[in-house]
Design a protein around this motif. Structure first.
Motif, mmCIF file in Angstrom:
data_model
loop_
_atom_site.group_PDB
_atom_site.id
_atom_site.type_symbol
_atom_site.label_atom_id
_atom_site.label_comp_id
_atom_site.label_asym_id
_atom_site.label_seq_id
_atom_site.Cartn_x
_atom_site.Cartn_y
_atom_site.Cartn_z
ATOM 1 N N ILE A 195 2.771 11.755 11.264
ATOM 2 C CA ILE A 195 1.799 11.789 10.176
ATOM 3 C C ILE A 195 1.675 10.370 9.634
ATOM 4 C CG2 ILE A 195 1.275 12.592 7.844
ATOM 5 C CD1 ILE A 195 2.863 15.103 8.397
ATOM 6 N N ILE A 196 0.441 9.864 9.561
ATOM 7 C CA ILE A 196 0.186 8.599 8.879
ATOM 8 C C ILE A 196 -0.190 8.932 7.452
ATOM 9 C CG2 ILE A 196 -1.389 6.644 8.655
ATOM 10 C CD1 ILE A 196 -1.547 6.522 11.664
ATOM 11 N N ILE A 197 0.482 8.304 6.497
ATOM 12 C CA ILE A 197 0.161 8.470 5.081
ATOM 13 C C ILE A 197 -0.350 7.130 4.589
ATOM 14 C CG2 ILE A 197 1.039 9.037 2.794
ATOM 15 C CD1 ILE A 197 3.251 10.673 4.232
ATOM 16 N N LEU A 198 -1.650 7.076 4.292
ATOM 17 C CA LEU A 198 -2.279 5.850 3.820
ATOM 18 C C LEU A 198 -2.247 5.872 2.296
ATOM 19 C CD1 LEU A 198 -3.705 3.312 4.816
ATOM 20 C CD2 LEU A 198 -5.852 4.568 4.651
ATOM 21 N N VAL A 199 -1.518 4.934 1.714
ATOM 22 C CA VAL A 199 -1.301 4.932 0.267
ATOM 23 C C VAL A 199 -2.410 4.176 -0.451
ATOM 24 C CG1 VAL A 199 1.185 5.161 0.557
ATOM 25 C CG2 VAL A 199 0.194 2.888 0.290
ATOM 26 N N THR B 148 -13.717 -0.038 2.468
ATOM 27 C CA THR B 148 -13.094 1.187 2.966
ATOM 28 C C THR B 148 -13.441 1.473 4.423
ATOM 29 O OG1 THR B 148 -14.887 2.487 1.986
ATOM 30 C CG2 THR B 148 -12.859 2.274 0.706
ATOM 31 N N ARG B 149 -14.632 1.111 4.858
ATOM 32 C CA ARG B 149 -14.988 1.323 6.273
ATOM 33 C C ARG B 149 -14.127 0.467 7.187
ATOM 34 N NH1 ARG B 149 -21.311 2.838 6.717
ATOM 35 N NH2 ARG B 149 -21.299 4.104 4.841
ATOM 36 N N GLU B 150 -13.895 -0.764 6.793
ATOM 37 C CA GLU B 150 -13.035 -1.650 7.583
ATOM 38 C C GLU B 150 -11.592 -1.149 7.572
ATOM 39 O OE1 GLU B 150 -16.715 -3.678 6.657
ATOM 40 O OE2 GLU B 150 -15.267 -2.808 5.264
ATOM 41 N N VAL C 249 4.314 5.667 6.467
ATOM 42 C CA VAL C 249 3.684 5.313 5.196
ATOM 43 C C VAL C 249 3.119 3.907 5.364
ATOM 44 C CG1 VAL C 249 4.007 5.028 2.725
ATOM 45 C CG2 VAL C 249 5.348 6.760 3.958
ATOM 46 N N THR C 250 1.805 3.779 5.197
ATOM 47 C CA THR C 250 1.157 2.502 5.455
ATOM 48 C C THR C 250 0.126 2.181 4.380
ATOM 49 O OG1 THR C 250 0.062 1.185 7.167
ATOM 50 C CG2 THR C 250 -0.597 3.491 6.989
ATOM 51 N N SER C 251 -0.379 0.985 4.449
ATOM 52 C CA SER C 251 -1.341 0.506 3.466
ATOM 53 C C SER C 251 -2.448 -0.246 4.185
ATOM 54 C CB SER C 251 -0.617 -0.392 2.452
ATOM 55 O OG SER C 251 -1.500 -0.783 1.424
ATOM 56 N N ARG C 252 -3.076 -1.155 3.473
ATOM 57 C CA ARG C 252 -4.173 -1.931 4.029
ATOM 58 C C ARG C 252 -3.675 -3.219 4.676
ATOM 59 N NH1 ARG C 252 -5.097 0.437 -0.551
ATOM 60 N NH2 ARG C 252 -4.553 -1.301 -1.881
ATOM 61 N N ARG C 253 -4.508 -3.749 5.551
ATOM 62 C CA ARG C 253 -4.218 -4.996 6.252
ATOM 63 C C ARG C 253 -3.888 -6.123 5.269
ATOM 64 N NH1 ARG C 253 -9.047 -8.016 8.796
ATOM 65 N NH2 ARG C 253 -9.750 -5.890 9.043
ATOM 66 N N SER D 92 -4.512 8.738 -3.240
ATOM 67 C CA SER D 92 -5.256 7.901 -4.170
ATOM 68 C C SER D 92 -6.341 7.143 -3.407
ATOM 69 C CB SER D 92 -4.296 6.987 -4.922
ATOM 70 O OG SER D 92 -4.961 6.300 -5.961
ATOM 71 N N TYR D 93 -6.359 5.831 -3.483
ATOM 72 C CA TYR D 93 -7.376 5.031 -2.792
ATOM 73 C C TYR D 93 -7.320 5.265 -1.281
ATOM 74 C CZ TYR D 93 -10.508 1.097 -2.006
ATOM 75 O OH TYR D 93 -11.573 0.318 -1.646
ATOM 76 N N GLY D 94 -6.138 5.528 -0.758
ATOM 77 C CA GLY D 94 -6.005 5.851 0.656
ATOM 78 C C GLY D 94 -6.797 7.099 1.023
ATOM 79 N N GLY D 95 -7.009 8.012 0.067
ATOM 80 C CA GLY D 95 -7.818 9.199 0.295
ATOM 81 C C GLY D 95 -9.271 8.855 0.553
#
Length: 108
Positions: free
Chosen positions: A26-30, A74-76, A61-65, A100-103
């Protein structure tokens, strides 16, 4: 369930924390603020409600580049996450969850 202690970078300079040892992923984008991946107790907070799945799944658990361009949206971010799924997981992941924003990002 405690963090595994594995922290690293996916392709594209995207940070992650790996929690658990299950065969499914499971990837969880925070969300924000910032682009850092939570560590220790902070990372555990994102998977606390998923404990019943801990034996079956590994949580990424991951975030943005890191080092985003000026117009990085958000598209990128979604394209980066899709690239991680292709490159790290062979194009197949069992689940993706955004917090949150990851959603917002995972809706793409």
């Amino acid at each position: 369930m405690k963090p595994s202690g594995e922290y690293g970078m996916f392709p594209g300079n995207i940070p992650y924390a790996r929690i658990g040892e299950g065969k499914k992923n499971i990837i969880i984008l925070v969300g924000g603020p910032g682009n850092d991946t939570p560590r220790g107790f902070g990372a555990d907070m994102y998977v606390r409600g998923l404990r019943p799945l801990a034996g079956e799944y590994t949580f990424w658990v991951t975030s943005r580049r890191q080092g985003q361009e000026k117009d990085y949206g958000t598209r990128e971010m979604a394209a980066d996450t899709a690239a991680v799924i292709r490159e790290r997981f062979g194009g197949c992941i069992d689940a993706v969850m955004g917090v949150s924003y990851g959603g917002l990002v995972v809706q793409y």
